[in-house]
Design an enzyme around this catalytic site. Structure first.
Site, PDB file in Angstrom:
ATOM      1  N   SER A   1      31.529  -9.124  52.695  1.00  0.00           N
ATOM      2  CA  SER A   1      31.051 -10.104  52.744  1.00  0.00           C
ATOM      3  C   SER A   1      29.456  -9.094  52.102  1.00  0.00           C
ATOM      4  CB  SER A   1      29.726 -10.677  53.793  1.00  0.00           C
ATOM      5  OG  SER A   1      29.025 -11.597  53.188  1.00  0.00           O
TER       6      SER A   1
ATOM      7  N   LYS B   1      33.484 -11.251  49.187  1.00  0.00           N
ATOM      8  CA  LYS B   1      32.664 -12.754  49.410  1.00  0.00           C
ATOM      9  C   LYS B   1      32.066 -11.926  48.706  1.00  0.00           C
ATOM     10  CE  LYS B   1      30.111 -14.636  53.264  1.00  0.00           C
ATOM     11  NZ  LYS B   1      30.829 -15.723  54.487  1.00  0.00           N
ATOM     12  N   LEU B   2      31.429 -13.307  48.091  1.00  0.00           N
ATOM     13  CA  LEU B   2      29.715 -12.958  47.321  1.00  0.00           C
ATOM     14  C   LEU B   2      28.931 -14.215  47.324  1.00  0.00           C
ATOM     15  CD1 LEU B   2      31.065 -12.619  43.435  1.00  0.00           C
ATOM     16  CD2 LEU B   2      30.420 -10.434  45.176  1.00  0.00           C
ATOM     17  N   LYS B   3      28.045 -13.808  48.434  1.00  0.00           N
ATOM     18  CA  LYS B   3      26.719 -14.566  48.632  1.00  0.00           C
ATOM     19  C   LYS B   3      26.457 -15.121  47.120  1.00  0.00           C
ATOM     20  CE  LYS B   3      25.696 -14.408  52.720  1.00  0.00           C
ATOM     21  NZ  LYS B   3      26.319 -15.531  53.931  1.00  0.00           N
TER      22      LYS B   3
ATOM     23  N   ASP C   1      29.393 -17.908  49.261  1.00  0.00           N
ATOM     24  CA  ASP C   1      29.110 -18.675  50.202  1.00  0.00           C
ATOM     25  C   ASP C   1      27.659 -18.569  49.481  1.00  0.00           C
ATOM     26  OD1 ASP C   1      27.896 -18.945  52.671  1.00  0.00           O
ATOM     27  OD2 ASP C   1      28.694 -17.141  53.522  1.00  0.00           O
TER      28      ASP C   1
ATOM     29  N   ASN D   1      25.804 -20.309  52.227  1.00  0.00           N
ATOM     30  CA  ASN D   1      24.672 -20.753  53.030  1.00  0.00           C
ATOM     31  C   ASN D   1      23.787 -21.567  52.524  1.00  0.00           C
ATOM     32  OD1 ASN D   1      24.685 -17.407  53.594  1.00  0.00           O
ATOM     33  ND2 ASN D   1      25.525 -18.778  54.642  1.00  0.00           N
TER      34      ASN D   1
ATOM     35  N   GLU E   1      32.009 -20.929  50.137  1.00  0.00           N
ATOM     36  CA  GLU E   1      31.868 -21.820  51.243  1.00  0.00           C
ATOM     37  C   GLU E   1      30.830 -22.128  51.934  1.00  0.00           C
ATOM     38  OE1 GLU E   1      31.799 -17.672  53.750  1.00  0.00           O
ATOM     39  OE2 GLU E   1      30.472 -18.228  55.257  1.00  0.00           O
TER      40      GLU E   1
ATOM     41  N   ASP F   1      31.100 -23.794  56.873  1.00  0.00           N
ATOM     42  CA  ASP F   1      30.379 -22.767  58.007  1.00  0.00           C
ATOM     43  C   ASP F   1      29.229 -23.222  58.759  1.00  0.00           C
ATOM     44  OD1 ASP F   1      29.347 -20.273  59.983  1.00  0.00           O
ATOM     45  OD2 ASP F   1      28.987 -19.190  57.661  1.00  0.00           O
TER      46      ASP F   1
ATOM     47  N   LYS G   1      33.062 -19.238  63.745  1.00  0.00           N
ATOM     48  CA  LYS G   1      32.277 -17.849  63.924  1.00  0.00           C
ATOM     49  C   LYS G   1      31.716 -18.130  66.191  1.00  0.00           C
ATOM     50  CE  LYS G   1      29.103 -16.707  60.152  1.00  0.00           C
ATOM     51  NZ  LYS G   1      28.134 -17.275  59.217  1.00  0.00           N
TER      52      LYS G   1
ATOM     53  N   GLY H   1      30.963 -13.986  60.779  1.00  0.00           N
ATOM     54  CA  GLY H   1      30.464 -12.345  61.298  1.00  0.00           C
ATOM     55  C   GLY H   1      29.486 -12.752  61.333  1.00  0.00           C
TER      56      GLY H   1
HETATM   57  O1  OSB Z   1      27.051 -17.302  56.094  1.00  0.00           O
HETATM   58  O2  OSB Z   1      28.740 -16.306  56.867  1.00  0.00           O
HETATM   59  C1  OSB Z   1      27.495 -16.162  56.792  1.00  0.00           C
HETATM   60  C2  OSB Z   1      25.433 -12.874  57.892  1.00  0.00           C
HETATM   61  C3  OSB Z   1      24.502 -13.742  58.863  1.00  0.00           C
HETATM   62  C4  OSB Z   1      24.401 -14.727  59.089  1.00  0.00           C
HETATM   63  C5  OSB Z   1      25.278 -15.579  57.944  1.00  0.00           C
HETATM   64  C6  OSB Z   1      26.180 -15.054  57.788  1.00  0.00           C
HETATM   65  C7  OSB Z   1      25.982 -14.092  57.212  1.00  0.00           C
HETATM   66  C8  OSB Z   1      27.523 -13.001  56.492  1.00  0.00           C
HETATM   67  C9  OSB Z   1      28.001 -11.324  56.774  1.00  0.00           C
HETATM   68  O3  OSB Z   1      27.891 -13.095  55.627  1.00  0.00           O
HETATM   69  C10 OSB Z   1      29.210 -11.587  57.915  1.00  0.00           C
HETATM   70  C11 OSB Z   1      29.352 -10.478  58.668  1.00  0.00           C
HETATM   71  O4  OSB Z   1      29.491  -8.971  57.247  1.00  0.00           O
HETATM   72  O5  OSB Z   1      29.228 -10.450  59.765  1.00  0.00           O
HETATM   73 MG    MG Z   2      28.864 -18.252  55.217  1.00  0.00          MG
END
Ligand code: OSB
Ligand code: MG
Length: 368
Positions: A135, A161-163, A189, A191, A214, A239, A263, A291
């Site tokens: 990520s 995976k690109l935020k 992702d 969020n 995501e 998620d 998760k 994660g």
């Molecule tokens: O949305 O998946 C998520 C990390 C912290 C909180 C939310 C997320 C994430 C990650 C990182 O995307 C995932 C990892 O490498 O642990």
């Molecule tokens: Mg996520």
């Protein structure tokens, strides 16, 4: 199981680089560890809550508080409670899934060590190694992002995976596709950073053949996710929206997602995670293991879960060095894009004593 007590331990783990998402930036991971002690073995659970309630409503101090005042006393009142009975005993306490998951995980680890059984075996793993993605946080510039992705692909990660967030979506995806080609498994992702009014902008991602997008919309908004899924070609993965097997059933029925990020902390534990995996498998919905920047303790358990048969996409189960210069356990090292599933009893790993001392900022012992 006969517990003599439970320890709540706070540690601080500096990340190798700041990790920026649409909801905030983490530079030091503040982690609550739970240690369940029995006369014959002790077990560890990592609480995935962050210091601030930005990803979800839970946060480290809140988790420690609800564990200390409500969850641990409820368990102490049931001397013969086994790990598979924990969720039912804690059910009268509403929410607080990350806190519940941590104490259940610690008790599972202790019980499995007593029984000489690995967590992977207990959960139903069918693989001895799991394919891994990474990520990649939001960066200040495209060149920085391309450098980071280049490094991860060099290391062998099988999926990127690109935020994303409004203002950092189509351009970074286009830049990664132009530089690294169409064969890279790529997903994004958000969020929960978008609204349904952004459907047209999100549809601009269609041309890049992403594996999935995501959590584009708010956590509670299954109905609008279902609408969005009809307006874009990229598969929608959830998620934050999925906190239980019931949520997963609703999301699948409504067409709110076609893929689920599992998760264990978010859904209240590894046993609920297995139930979600089974439901999704019955509906041919692919799942992958998410994660939360875990230390080796949480990572060991995630890798065990990711070895179950329905985990058909690479997870956010990256090597220790993606997060920490020195992990809390023996490091997880990427080989051929995979991590090995631990085989020893319980988690198969434990905190390195000197490392644990170095990063601990507070401990609290609750005697039964
Ligand atoms: O949305 O998946 C998520 C990390 C912290 C909180 C939310 C997320 C994430 C990650 C990182 O995307 C995932 C990892 O490498 O642990
Ligand atoms: Mg996520």
């Amino acid at each position: 199981m006969k517990l003599t007590g439970v320890e709540l331990r706070r540690i601080e783990m500096p990340l190798v680089a700041p990790f920026r998402t649409s909801f905030g930036t983490t530079t030091v991971r503040e982690v609550l560890l739970v240690r369940a002690v029995t006369p014959g073995a002790e077990g560890w659970g990592e609480c995935v809550a962050d210091a601030s309630p930005l990803y979800s409503s839970e946060y480290v101090d809140g988790c420690a508080d609800v564990l200390r005042r409500f969850l641990v006393p409820a368990i102490a009142a049931r001397p013969d409670l086994r790990p598979d009975g924990v969720a039912a005993v804690l059910a009268p306490v509403k929410g607080h899934r990350m806190a519940k998951a941590a104490i259940e995980a610690a008790m599972l680890d202790a019980q499995l060590r007593l029984d000489g059984v690995s967590l992977a075996g207990r959960l139903g793993a069918v693989r001895d190694r799991v394919p891994c993605g990474v990520s990649v946080g939001i960066m200040d510039s495209l060149p920085e992002l391309l450098d980071a992705v280049d490094g991860y692909l060099d290391e062998g990660y099988l999926r990127i995976k690109l935020k994303i967030e409004p203002g950092w979506d189509v351009e970074p995806v286009r830049a990664v596709r132009e530089r690294f080609g169409d064969d890279v498994l790529l997903q994004v992702d958000a969020n929960a950073a978008y609204t349904l009014a952004d459907a047209r902008q999100l549809a601009r991602l269609d041309e890049f053949d992403l594996l999935l997008v995501e959590q584009p919309l708010a956590a509670g908004d299954l109905r609008r996710h279902a609408e969005l899924a009809r307006l874009i070609r990229t598969p929608v993965c959830l998620d934050e929206s999925i906190e239980s097997v019931e949520d997963a059933a609703d999301a699948i029925m409504l067409g709110a997602c076609s893929i689920v990020n599992i998760k264990p902390g978010r859904v209240g534990g590894y046993l609920e995670a297995v139930r979600i995996h089974e439901l999704c498998r019955a509906h041919d919905v692919p799942v992958w293991c998410g994660g939360m920047l875990e230390t080796g303790i949480g990572r060991a358990a995630n890798v065990a879960l990711a070895a179950l048969p329905g985990f058909s996409l690479p997870g956010d189960t990256s090597g220790s060095n993606r997060y920490y210069a020195a992990d809390l356990t023996e490091p997880f090292v990427l080989r051929d894009g995979h991590l090995d599933v631990p085989t020893g009893p319980g988690l198969g790993v434990a905190p390195l004593p000197h490392r644990l001392e170095e990063v601990t900022v507070d401990t609290e012992w609750i005697r039964f």
